[in-house]
Design an enzyme around this catalytic site. Structure first.
Site, short mmCIF file in Angstrom:
data_model
loop_
_atom_site.label_atom_id
_atom_site.label_comp_id
_atom_site.label_asym_id
_atom_site.label_seq_id
_atom_site.Cartn_x
_atom_site.Cartn_y
_atom_site.Cartn_z
N LYS A 73 7.51 1.48 12.09
CA LYS A 73 7.38 1.78 13.53
C LYS A 73 7.72 0.57 14.39
O LYS A 73 8.28 0.72 15.47
CB LYS A 73 5.97 2.27 13.85
N THR A 114 0.82 -1.21 0.00
CA THR A 114 0.00 0.00 0.00
C THR A 114 0.86 1.26 0.00
O THR A 114 0.70 2.15 -0.85
CB THR A 114 -0.93 0.01 1.22
N VAL A 115 1.79 1.36 0.96
CA VAL A 115 2.60 2.57 1.06
C VAL A 115 3.62 2.64 -0.06
O VAL A 115 3.86 3.71 -0.64
CB VAL A 115 3.29 2.65 2.44
N LYS A 149 4.26 3.84 18.48
CA LYS A 149 4.39 5.25 18.11
C LYS A 149 4.71 6.12 19.32
O LYS A 149 5.49 7.07 19.21
CB LYS A 149 3.09 5.71 17.44
N GLY A 195 -12.57 -1.22 5.42
CA GLY A 195 -11.13 -1.26 5.18
C GLY A 195 -10.29 -0.48 6.17
O GLY A 195 -9.07 -0.33 5.99
N GLU A 246 -7.66 -4.17 9.79
CA GLU A 246 -7.08 -5.33 9.12
C GLU A 246 -7.90 -6.57 9.44
O GLU A 246 -8.72 -6.59 10.37
CB GLU A 246 -5.64 -5.54 9.61
#
Length: 431
Positions: free
Chosen positions: A107, A15-16, A207, A189, A192
């Site tokens: 992360k 995706t990224v 994070k 969506g 997950e």
């Protein structure tokens, strides 16, 4: 004059990774003006070459051989978007050791092995940037390291997981129960197939570790962060919180106190007047407090293909400018302090408590006697309407109390015959 081209490699085209490919393609015409050179993706490492071929203009850039990237002297920047600890850690360390700059959105890795990666970057005088590792498209790492460097930061906190914020928003606005809201988040969506990392607070915990390290110039790792998720939150908790002028949000909180750093993630009541209370759906926001700037808030999309890609490409451009100016590794690891991280039992918070007790005279007096024994002051206590023959439902808001003392009080209360059930125990943000 020949235009300078900086060659880069992508590790991962999910995706990224796909988002980064698209954003770089969309910036191609303006790159030379913006950064003085063109960024060109020379190689993209993927698992499945055939599946990935439909996502790129030229399938010849695809490879499943890491050595092909590592041993190419023309590749200056490696963009790691695979996620997870391994093989990402091995690849990043090897790239840095080969004097290649690295951008990562990982992360999971940085919250555990950040020091190792930054030390390797410093040793080889290259950049390791990770803006996208926290809060997606919201700029927060660079502002903390640069724009707000003139501050002693007191606190950094906020909503740093879009999935849980979407779920809590639906529970608040539509009266849904947790399972119903989670099903909707999955359908749309936002969640997950396995939502554990989100709903149990693990994603937010990673994070918080990164934010605390950067904000307070002292290393905080994932295992230092106390974590609770949102699975036990009910629509009734949210309704009662609203009656008290509060909203319930999953907050990541890091404070720099005289006794050490506090770092935790948990659902908390926050006054509806606080700016974070109005951050809804999948949006994220980070709220910072420093001695010079006082309060500032960063708001936006905390995840997604293009918002996260925005942060990644910002790091790529920053490295390209450094390469062109021959000034790489200007800002590396900023953890020059060694501040202890407090145990959760030694933190101080207010609490929202919902319990069912025996419906008879004297029960409230018994409860307050237990509270007094463990230095728990009661700011507010409400008995909800009860039908005949049922347990009485009581809602309590406490003053600030040491968490360890509060837990001991709860253990004693839960062991009393008059207390049938402690339904909810949530922290309350603020004084």
């Amino acid at each position: 004059m020949e235009k300078k081209i900086i060659q880069a490699a992508l590790l991962g085209l999910g995706t990224v990774g796909t988002g980064v490919y698209k954003v770089l393609k969309g910036q191609k015409e303006e790159m030379e003006v913006k950064i003085g050179s063109e960024i060109r993706i020379k190689k993209i490492m993927v698992r499945n070459l055939e599946k990935a071929s439909s996502r790129v203009d030229d399938p010849s850039v695809l490879t499943n051989n890491w050595e092909e990237i590592l041993n190419d002297p023309e590749i200056d920047i490696v963009i790691e978007l695979m996620g997870g600890i391994e093989p990402a850690r091995t690849c990043i360390l090897a790239a840095l050791e080969a004097d290649k700059h690295v951008v990562s959105a990982n992360k999971d890795l940085i919250a555990v092995h950040g020091k190792e990666l930054l030390d390797m970057a410093e040793a080889h005088h290259v950049d390791f940037l990770f803006e996208a590792a926290v809060a997606g498209g919201i700029p927060i790492i660079r502002p903390l390291k640069q724009c707000l460097a003139g501050n002693h930061m007191r606190e950094v906190m906020g909503i740093v997981n879009g999935t849980t914020n979407f779920i809590l928003t639906k529970m608040t606005q539509d009266g849904m129960e947790f399972k119903e809201a989670l099903a909707l988040a999955t359908e749309l969506g936002y969640a997950e197939a396995d939502p554990t990392a989100d709903i149990e607070g693990l994603d937010a915990g990673r994070k918080v570790a990164i934010l605390a390290s950067v904000a307070f110039n002292s290393r905080v790792v994932f295992d230092d962060v106390y974590i609770e998720g949102i699975t036990k939150i009910s629509a009734k908790d949210i309704r009662y919180a609203k009656e008290m002028g509060c909203d319930i949000k999953l907050l990541g909180v890091a404070r720099n106190t005289q006794d050490g750093i506090e770092a935790y993630v948990c659902p908390m009541l926050i006054p509806s007047s606080h700016p974070l209370a109005s951050v809804n759906d999948s949006y994220n926001a980070v709220f910072v407090n420093g001695d010079a700037v006082e309060n500032a808030m960063f708001f936006g999309r905390g995840a997604g293909e293009l918002p996260t890609a925005s942060a990644v490409v910002g790091d790529i451009f920053d490295i390209a400018r450094n390469i062109n100016a021959d000034c790489c590794a200007r800002i590396g690891c900023t953890c020059y302090k060694n501040i202890p991280v407090k145990k959760m039992a030694d933190t101080h918070n207010r609490y929202f408590l919902r319990l069912h007790v025996e419906d008879r005279c004297g029960v409230l007096a018994e409860m307050t006697a237990v509270f007094a024994k463990y230095h728990v002051s009661v700011a507010q206590i409400i008995q909800k309407e009860t039908k005949a023959g049922e347990s009485a439902e009581v809602v309590v808001i406490t003053g600030k109390v040491r968490e360890g003392d509060f837990r001991t009080a709860m253990e004693e209360l839960s062991g009393r015959n008059s207390v049938h059930k402690i339904s909810s125990m949530l922290r309350v943000y603020g004084e």
